[in-house]
Enzyme design. Structure first.
Site, PDB file in Angstrom:
ATOM      1  N   ARG A  32     -11.616  -0.762   6.539  1.00 20.69           N
ATOM      2  CA  ARG A  32     -10.520  -0.202   7.346  1.00 20.69           C
ATOM      3  C   ARG A  32     -10.915   1.154   7.940  1.00 20.69           C
ATOM      4  O   ARG A  32     -11.289   2.064   7.218  1.00 20.69           O
ATOM      5  CB  ARG A  32      -9.255  -0.079   6.472  1.00 20.69           C
ATOM      6  CG  ARG A  32      -8.836  -1.429   5.927  1.00 20.69           C
ATOM      7  CD  ARG A  32      -7.613  -1.345   5.056  1.00 20.69           C
ATOM      8  NE  ARG A  32      -6.422  -1.025   5.803  1.00 20.69           N
ATOM      9  CZ  ARG A  32      -5.228  -0.839   5.264  1.00 20.69           C
ATOM     10  NH1 ARG A  32      -5.080  -0.931   3.970  1.00 20.69           N
ATOM     11  NH2 ARG A  32      -4.195  -0.564   6.022  1.00 20.69           N
ATOM     12  N   SER A  69       1.906   4.913  14.102  1.00 23.39           N
ATOM     13  CA  SER A  69       1.447   4.702  12.727  1.00 23.39           C
ATOM     14  C   SER A  69       2.015   5.801  11.855  1.00 23.39           C
ATOM     15  O   SER A  69       1.762   6.985  12.064  1.00 23.39           O
ATOM     16  CB  SER A  69      -0.082   4.725  12.667  1.00 23.39           C
ATOM     17  OG  SER A  69      -0.497   4.984  11.335  1.00 23.39           O
ATOM     18  N   GLN A 126       1.266   6.351   8.863  1.00 26.16           N
ATOM     19  CA  GLN A 126       0.209   6.956   8.037  1.00 26.16           C
ATOM     20  C   GLN A 126      -0.493   8.066   8.798  1.00 26.16           C
ATOM     21  O   GLN A 126      -0.726   9.152   8.261  1.00 26.16           O
ATOM     22  CB  GLN A 126      -0.788   5.883   7.602  1.00 26.16           C
ATOM     23  CG  GLN A 126      -0.155   4.858   6.656  1.00 26.16           C
ATOM     24  CD  GLN A 126      -1.124   3.784   6.218  1.00 26.16           C
ATOM     25  OE1 GLN A 126      -2.184   3.605   6.816  1.00 26.16           O
ATOM     26  NE2 GLN A 126      -0.757   3.041   5.188  1.00 26.16           N
ATOM     27  N   ASP A 186       5.026  -4.553   7.853  1.00 25.54           N
ATOM     28  CA  ASP A 186       4.519  -5.258   6.670  1.00 25.54           C
ATOM     29  C   ASP A 186       5.257  -6.575   6.419  1.00 25.54           C
ATOM     30  O   ASP A 186       4.846  -7.365   5.561  1.00 25.54           O
ATOM     31  CB  ASP A 186       4.617  -4.349   5.434  1.00 25.54           C
ATOM     32  CG  ASP A 186       3.681  -3.149   5.553  1.00 25.54           C
ATOM     33  OD1 ASP A 186       2.683  -3.234   6.300  1.00 25.54           O
ATOM     34  OD2 ASP A 186       3.954  -2.112   4.924  1.00 25.54           O
ATOM     35  N   LYS A 198      -4.956  -4.138   8.555  1.00 26.46           N
ATOM     36  CA  LYS A 198      -4.239  -3.980   7.269  1.00 26.46           C
ATOM     37  C   LYS A 198      -5.166  -4.415   6.127  1.00 26.46           C
ATOM     38  O   LYS A 198      -6.364  -4.542   6.328  1.00 26.46           O
ATOM     39  CB  LYS A 198      -2.943  -4.796   7.295  1.00 26.46           C
ATOM     40  CG  LYS A 198      -1.948  -4.291   8.327  1.00 26.46           C
ATOM     41  CD  LYS A 198      -1.486  -2.897   8.019  1.00 26.46           C
ATOM     42  CE  LYS A 198      -0.597  -2.329   9.098  1.00 26.46           C
ATOM     43  NZ  LYS A 198      -0.391  -0.891   8.941  1.00 26.46           N
ATOM     44  N   ARG A 239      -4.479  -9.402   9.211  1.00 26.27           N
ATOM     45  CA  ARG A 239      -3.310 -10.243   8.923  1.00 26.27           C
ATOM     46  C   ARG A 239      -2.949 -11.190  10.045  1.00 26.27           C
ATOM     47  O   ARG A 239      -2.139 -12.102   9.829  1.00 26.27           O
ATOM     48  CB  ARG A 239      -2.104  -9.374   8.530  1.00 26.27           C
ATOM     49  CG  ARG A 239      -2.197  -8.888   7.104  1.00 26.27           C
ATOM     50  CD  ARG A 239      -0.914  -8.276   6.597  1.00 26.27           C
ATOM     51  NE  ARG A 239      -1.147  -7.704   5.274  1.00 26.27           N
ATOM     52  CZ  ARG A 239      -0.549  -6.616   4.815  1.00 26.27           C
ATOM     53  NH1 ARG A 239       0.324  -5.970   5.561  1.00 26.27           N
ATOM     54  NH2 ARG A 239      -0.819  -6.174   3.601  1.00 26.27           N
TER      55      ARG A 239
HETATM   56  C1  S3P Z   1       2.692   2.794   5.520  1.00 25.48           C
HETATM   57  C2  S3P Z   1       2.695   2.626   6.870  1.00 25.48           C
HETATM   58  C3  S3P Z   1       2.286   1.392   7.538  1.00 25.48           C
HETATM   59  C4  S3P Z   1       2.317   0.218   6.580  1.00 25.48           C
HETATM   60  C5  S3P Z   1       1.681   0.517   5.266  1.00 25.48           C
HETATM   61  C6  S3P Z   1       2.359   1.698   4.592  1.00 25.48           C
HETATM   62  C7  S3P Z   1       3.049   4.114   4.978  1.00 25.48           C
HETATM   63  O1  S3P Z   1       0.986   1.567   8.053  1.00 25.48           O
HETATM   64  O2  S3P Z   1       1.679  -0.914   7.139  1.00 25.48           O
HETATM   65  O3  S3P Z   1       1.745  -0.598   4.389  1.00 25.48           O
HETATM   66  O4  S3P Z   1       3.327   4.224   3.779  1.00 25.48           O
HETATM   67  O5  S3P Z   1       3.068   5.061   5.752  1.00 25.48           O
HETATM   68  P1  S3P Z   1       0.777   2.231   9.531  1.00 25.48           P
HETATM   69  O6  S3P Z   1       1.718   3.337   9.637  1.00 25.48           O
HETATM   70  O7  S3P Z   1      -0.638   2.715   9.601  1.00 25.48           O
HETATM   71  O8  S3P Z   1       1.043   1.120  10.484  1.00 25.48           O
END
Ligand code: S3P
Length: 433
Positions: free
Chosen positions: A122, A166, A168, A321, A348, A352
Site C-alpha cells: 500500500r 481520504s 487518513q 469500507d 485497501k 477490493r
Molecule cells: C479510515 C479511512 C478510510 C477507510 C479505512 C479507515 C480511517 O481510508 O477505508 O478503513 O480510519 O481514517 P481512506 O480515508 O484512506 O479512504
C-alpha cells in the site's frame, strides 16, 4: 483457517458490534500525544488496534489495561521517543498513515515504520507528499512503499488540496499541522471526520467550513498541548454493516444492533440501503452536521426485498469500507447496482475491486469490474461456493454473510483475517442464528 457458513434460518435478537476501529486508533494516538492521562472506554480489542497500542508504547507512552477501560499516559505532543527499532504497524493502514503525522515534527529524531505483506503493497506517497511539502524528510522503498523512514523536522504550514478524499491523509496533515502557524486541508468531498471531532475536544485550534465551490476546508494551527480526559468509543458501523446485511438478506430476520456510531460521515451505507428498499430504523445524524460528539444509535433491521441502486462518487468516501457489501446486496436486488468513483478500493487491505468481483463471481454472482467500481446484475440470490479472503478482513466477513444468505453455503478460505476488526463475528452469528 477455512470456515463454512451454511444457509441460515432467521437471525433474531440483539447484538452490540465491536468498538469503532477508526475512533479507537485515533483515541490511542491522541492519548499518546496528550499531556495528561487519557481514559478510553470500549477500546477495540482487535489486531489492528492492538498494533496501535504496541506502537504508542514503543514511542514512550504508558498503556494500562484496567477492568473496564484503558488508560494512556502520553508523552506529550513533541516528545515521542525513537524506539531504536522498526515500528511494526501490522495490517493497520490507519496507523501507517496517521502516525507519521505525529512523528514528522519530532525534531532531530527518525522513525522507521513497516508492516505485513498487505501494508507493504500500500503506497505511502499520498502522506509523504504533503509531509515533505511541510518540511519533513521521508525515505520510502521505491519512493512510495513501506518500509519507510520519517525524519522529524520543524514544519511549515501548508494549504493542501487532497487529490482524492481520504480521511487518513486528511488526518495525517491535520496532526502535522498542529505545530505550524496555520495548515489547511481542502477535500473535494467529505470523508469521515473523527479526527476533527477528537481534536476539537482536545482543545486544538481547529476550524471547518465549506467554500462557495462546495469544497470542504479544515484549518488547524499551533497547539501547545492536547487534553482529552475520557473518550468513549461507539460501536463500529463498518463492522455492524455485516450484521445489518445478514439481517436484511436472511429471510424473516429481525435484529437489534445496539450502540452503533452513526456519524453522518460514516453512515453512507445506511442511506444506500434505504434507497435499495431495506428496512433499517434508527436515528442517524443529519447530513452536514458538525459537532465534537460522536452520535450513537440502536438500529432495528428487518429482512426484505431489495432494488438495485447507483452509488455516485460523492457518496463513496461515506461508505468506502461498506462497498463490498453493496456488491453483495446487489446480487440479491432486483435490477442493476452500480458503484462509480471508487478507485480507492484498489489500495485497501486488498485490491477490493478485484477481490470482491472475483470472489462474488466465484459464488455465482453476475458482476463486472470497472476501473473505479463495479456493476452487479441482481438475480435475487446467490449460489455459494468458496471464496478466498486474500488476508483482507472485510473479504472474510463478506464471504461469511454471503454464505448465510446463499443457496448452498460458502467456505471462506483465510477466515482468520476477520480478527483485524471483528474477532468475535462467528460467535455473534451463532448467538443470533
Ligand atoms: C479510515 C479511512 C478510510 C477507510 C479505512 C479507515 C480511517 O481510508 O477505508 O478503513 O480510519 O481514517 P481512506 O480515508 O484512506 O479512504
Amino acid at each position: 483457517m477455512n470456515a463454512r457458513f451454511d444457509p441460515s434460518g432467521p437471525l433474531k435478537g440483539a447484538v452490540a458490534p465491536p468498538a469503532d476501529k477508526s475512533i479507537s486508533h485515533r483515541a490511542a494516538l491522541f492519548g499518546a500525544m496528550a499531556s495528561e492521562p487519557v481514559r478510553i472506554r470500549n477500546y477495540l480489542d482487535a489486531e489492528d488496534t492492538n498494533s496501535t497500542l504496541a506502537a504508542v508504547r514503543e514511542l514512550g507512552a504508558i498503556v494500562e489495561l484496567r477492568a473496564d477501560e484503558l488508560l494512556i499516559r502520553g508523552c506529550g505532543l513533541r516528545n515521542a521517543q525513537p524506539p531504536g527499532r522498526t515500528i511494526d504497524v501490522g495490517n493497520a493502514g490507519t496507523l501507517m498513515r496517521l502516525l507519521p503525522g505525529w512523528l514528522s515534527f519530532q525534531q532531530g529524531s527518525s522513525f522507521v515504520l513497516d508492516g505485513d505483506e498487505s501494508i507493504r503493497r500500500r503506497p505511502v506517497d499520498r502522506i509523504a507528499d504533503p509531509l515533505r511539502l511541510m518540511g519533513a524528510r521521508i525515505d520510502a522503498r521505491e519512493g512510495r512503499f513501506p518500509p519507510f523512514t520519517v525524519h522529524g523536522a520543524r514544519l511549515a504550514g501548508v494549504e493542501y488540496e487532497l487529490p482524492v478524499a481520504s480521511a487518513q491523509v486528511k488526518s495525517c496533515v491535520l496532526i502535522a499541522g498542529m505545530t505550524t502557524e496555520r495548515t489547511a486541508v481542502i477535500e473535494p468531498v467529505a470523508s469521515r471526520d473523527h479526527t476533527e471531532r477528537l481534536l476539537l475536544r482536545a482543545g486544538a485550534p481547529l476550524e471547518r467550513s465549506r467554500d462557495r465551490h462546495g469544497l470542504h476546508r479544515t484549518t488547524v494551527g499551533n497547539a501547545d498541548e492536547l487534553e482529552l480526559e475520557l473518550v468513549e468509543v461507539p460501536g463500529d458501523l463498518s463492522s455492524a454493516a455485516f450484521l445489518i446485511a445478514a439481517g436484511v438478506l436472511v429471510p424473516r430476520s429481525r435484529l437489534l444492533i445496539e450502540g452503533v456510531g452513526v456519524n453522518w460521515t460514516r453512515a453512507g451505507f445506511l442511506r444506500i440501503l434505504e434507497r435499495m428498499g431495506a428496512i433499517v430504523v434508527g436515528e442517524v445524524e443529519p447530513d452536514g452536521h458538525f459537532s465534537a460528539a460522536e452520535p450513537v444509535a440502536d438500529l432495528d433491521i428487518r429482512s426484505g426485498p431489495l432494488e438495485g441502486t447507483v452509488v455516485e462518487p460523492d457518496e463513496v468516501p461515506l461508505a468506502i469500507d461498506e462497498l463490498p457489501l453493496v456488491a453483495l446486496m446487489g446480487c440479491f436486488a432486483e435490477g442493476e447496482t452500480i458503484v462509480r468513483g471508487a478507485g480507492e478500493l484498489r489500495v485497501k487491505e486488498s485490491d477490493r475491486i478485484a477481490t470482491v468481483v472475483g470472489g462474488l463471481r466465484g459464488l455465482g454472482a453476475d458482476i463486472e469490474a470497472t476501473d473505479d467500481g463495479f456493476a452487479v446484475r441482481g438475480t435475487g440470490g446467490l449460489r455459494g461456493g468458496r471464496i478466498e479472503a486474500h488476508g483482507d478482513h472485510r473479504l472474510a466477513l463478506l464471504g461469511a454473510v454471503a454464505g448465510l444468505a446463499s443457496r448452498e453455503g460458502v467456505e471462506v478460505v483465510g477466515m482468520e483475517a476477520a480478527s483485524v476488526s471483528y474477532p468475535g463475528f462467528a460467535d455473534d452469528l451463532a448467538r443470533l442464528g
